[in-house]
Design a protein around this motif. Structure first.
Motif, PDB file in Angstrom:
ATOM      1  N   PRO A   3      -4.445  -4.614  -3.206  1.00  0.00           N
ATOM      2  CA  PRO A   3      -4.484  -5.559  -2.075  1.00  0.00           C
ATOM      3  C   PRO A   3      -5.781  -6.354  -1.955  1.00  0.00           C
ATOM      4  O   PRO A   3      -5.927  -7.121  -1.015  1.00  0.00           O
TER       5      PRO A   3
ATOM      6  N   HIS B 151     -11.126  -4.876 -11.834  1.00  0.00           N
ATOM      7  CA  HIS B 151      -9.840  -5.585 -11.931  1.00  0.00           C
ATOM      8  C   HIS B 151      -9.975  -6.813 -12.815  1.00  0.00           C
ATOM      9  O   HIS B 151     -10.996  -7.515 -12.763  1.00  0.00           O
TER      10      HIS B 151
ATOM     11  N   VAL C 113      -1.523  -2.070 -11.560  1.00  0.00           N
ATOM     12  CA  VAL C 113      -1.264  -2.692 -10.244  1.00  0.00           C
ATOM     13  C   VAL C 113      -2.338  -3.720  -9.852  1.00  0.00           C
ATOM     14  O   VAL C 113      -3.503  -3.584 -10.201  1.00  0.00           O
TER      15      VAL C 113
ATOM     16  N   VAL D  53      -3.239   6.112  -6.646  1.00  0.00           N
ATOM     17  CA  VAL D  53      -2.123   5.168  -6.791  1.00  0.00           C
ATOM     18  C   VAL D  53      -1.535   5.200  -8.211  1.00  0.00           C
ATOM     19  O   VAL D  53      -0.749   4.323  -8.572  1.00  0.00           O
TER      20      VAL D  53
ATOM     21  N   ARG E 155      -9.588   6.480  -5.547  1.00  0.00           N
ATOM     22  CA  ARG E 155      -9.325   5.819  -6.821  1.00  0.00           C
ATOM     23  C   ARG E 155     -10.558   5.979  -7.711  1.00  0.00           C
ATOM     24  O   ARG E 155     -11.682   5.944  -7.230  1.00  0.00           O
TER      25      ARG E 155
ATOM     26  N   LEU F 287       0.836  -1.207   0.000  1.00  0.00           N
ATOM     27  CA  LEU F 287       0.000   0.000   0.000  1.00  0.00           C
ATOM     28  C   LEU F 287       0.875   1.264   0.000  1.00  0.00           C
ATOM     29  O   LEU F 287       0.621   2.219  -0.747  1.00  0.00           O
TER      30      LEU F 287
ATOM     31  N   TYR G 124     -13.481   4.905  -4.845  1.00  0.00           N
ATOM     32  CA  TYR G 124     -13.403   4.558  -3.414  1.00  0.00           C
ATOM     33  C   TYR G 124     -12.053   5.007  -2.857  1.00  0.00           C
ATOM     34  O   TYR G 124     -11.081   5.151  -3.601  1.00  0.00           O
TER      35      TYR G 124
HETATM   36  C1  BEZ Z   1      -7.086  -1.452  -5.846  1.00  0.00           C
HETATM   37  O1  BEZ Z   1      -7.800  -2.357  -5.396  1.00  0.00           O
HETATM   38  O2  BEZ Z   1      -7.375  -1.053  -6.939  1.00  0.00           O
HETATM   39  C2  BEZ Z   1      -5.958  -0.841  -5.079  1.00  0.00           C
HETATM   40  C3  BEZ Z   1      -6.155  -0.452  -3.752  1.00  0.00           C
HETATM   41  C4  BEZ Z   1      -5.092   0.095  -3.047  1.00  0.00           C
HETATM   42  C5  BEZ Z   1      -3.868   0.282  -3.662  1.00  0.00           C
HETATM   43  C6  BEZ Z   1      -3.692  -0.082  -4.989  1.00  0.00           C
HETATM   44  C7  BEZ Z   1      -4.743  -0.648  -5.704  1.00  0.00           C
END
Ligand code: BEZ
Ligand code: FE
Length: 291
Positions: free
Chosen positions: A105, A221, A102, A249, A216, A75, A195
């Protein structure tokens, strides 16, 4: 050696390395660069001893938070843009293959195996928008690939992944699909919401020290796997989402942005997204890892 100064300390540390044990060439390269950059950083900001002690305490607190539910250092790497950088260095895009980004998590192994086109929605939310997501997965010559495992996961309209929300059923908004003979995958889900990444504890301290925000943009994903091809870890982003130009991120890539269009009646959902992927042969990915 007995007269260490600000000017010679870096060279003295570098000269000490590799003298009392074997180093691999990679260890030599990484350790020498680490020492040079770390010393340069300390000199650049004139790091004070109280700040050094604070950093030691901070890293200790971050380590204490790590468990099978939370990997605090990943993180922290995400917040600093390190995970996305390392991903691009590890897997530069070749021959028209799809871009990765990425993992994050929130991945869970062994999601429910569902037939193409099935819904992964196990709970309804007020104001939700259902979406049909479909596309074709091809190789770098344009041939459809049959039998690609397509793992997908996303947050709910309340901004939470199911494993962080006691009100959601186990494995809600997660599924594993498989491409058919035409390379097609399809699933029904919900429009993903923007979120905040976890912003408590040491992750939050870092976000605040950077003067950044934790949000984000909405994304789904994907993890695509097929023997003979490089595994692709990626995300598809909602073009209309807040934070699409300011991801906490730094994981958004232009090629991974999709339009969530109004669906036709035969789709049976509110929205429709088409997103195709290209997988590169495993050999290319392996060669890179060995370089
Ligand atoms: C994600 O689930 O997209 C994520 C959450 C925290 C850091 C990086 C990606
Ligand atoms: Fe996510």
């Amino acid at each position: 050696m007995r007269n260490v100064t600000i000017d010679n300390v870096t060279d003295i540390v570098l000269a000490s390395m590799g003298r009392h044990g074997e180093q691999t060439p990679r260890q030599q390269e990484v350790m020498a660069s680490l020492v040079k950059h770390l010393h340069a950083f300390c000199k650049d900001v004139k790091l004070q001893h109280s700040e050094f002690l604070y950093a030691c305490d901070y890293l200790g607190r971050a380590g204490a938070l790590c468990s099978d539910k939370r990997q605090e250092f990943i993180l922290l790497g995400d917040i600093l843009g390190v995970e996305v950088l390392v991903d691009m260095l590890t897997r530069p895009v070749r021959d028209g293959e799809s871009e990765s980004t990425v993992l994050g998590p929130f991945y869970r192994e062994n999601p429910p195996v569902l037939p193409n086109g099935a819904s992964c929605v196990l709970k309804d939310f007020e104001g939700q928008e259902t979406v049909l997501v479909e596309g074709v997965i091809r190789d770098t010559d344009g041939n459809p690939i049959e039998g690609v495992l397509v793992d997908i996961w996303e947050d709910a309209p309340n901004g939470l992944y199911e494993n962080h929300d006691p009100e959601q059923p186990d494995y809600n908004l997660r599924g594993r699909y498989m491409t058919d003979a035409e390379g097609r995958y399809a699933f029904r889900a919900l429009r993903p919401a923007p979120y905040p990444i976890p912003e408590d504890e040491t992750a939050g301290e870092l976000i605040h020290a950077m003067g950044h925000h934790p949000m984000r943009p909405g994304h789904i994903h994907f993890l695509l796997e097929k023997e003979g091809f490089g595994t692709l870890v990626s995300q598809v982003f909602d073009s209309e989402s807040d934070y699409i130009d300011n991801d906490s991120v730094f994981a958004v890539k232009e090629s991974l942005i999709a339009r969530f269009e109004k669906a036709a009646p035969e789709h049976g959902t509110d929205l429709h997204v088409t997103f195709d992927f290209v997988l590169a042969p495993a050999a290319a990915a392996e060669t890179l890892a060995a370089e």
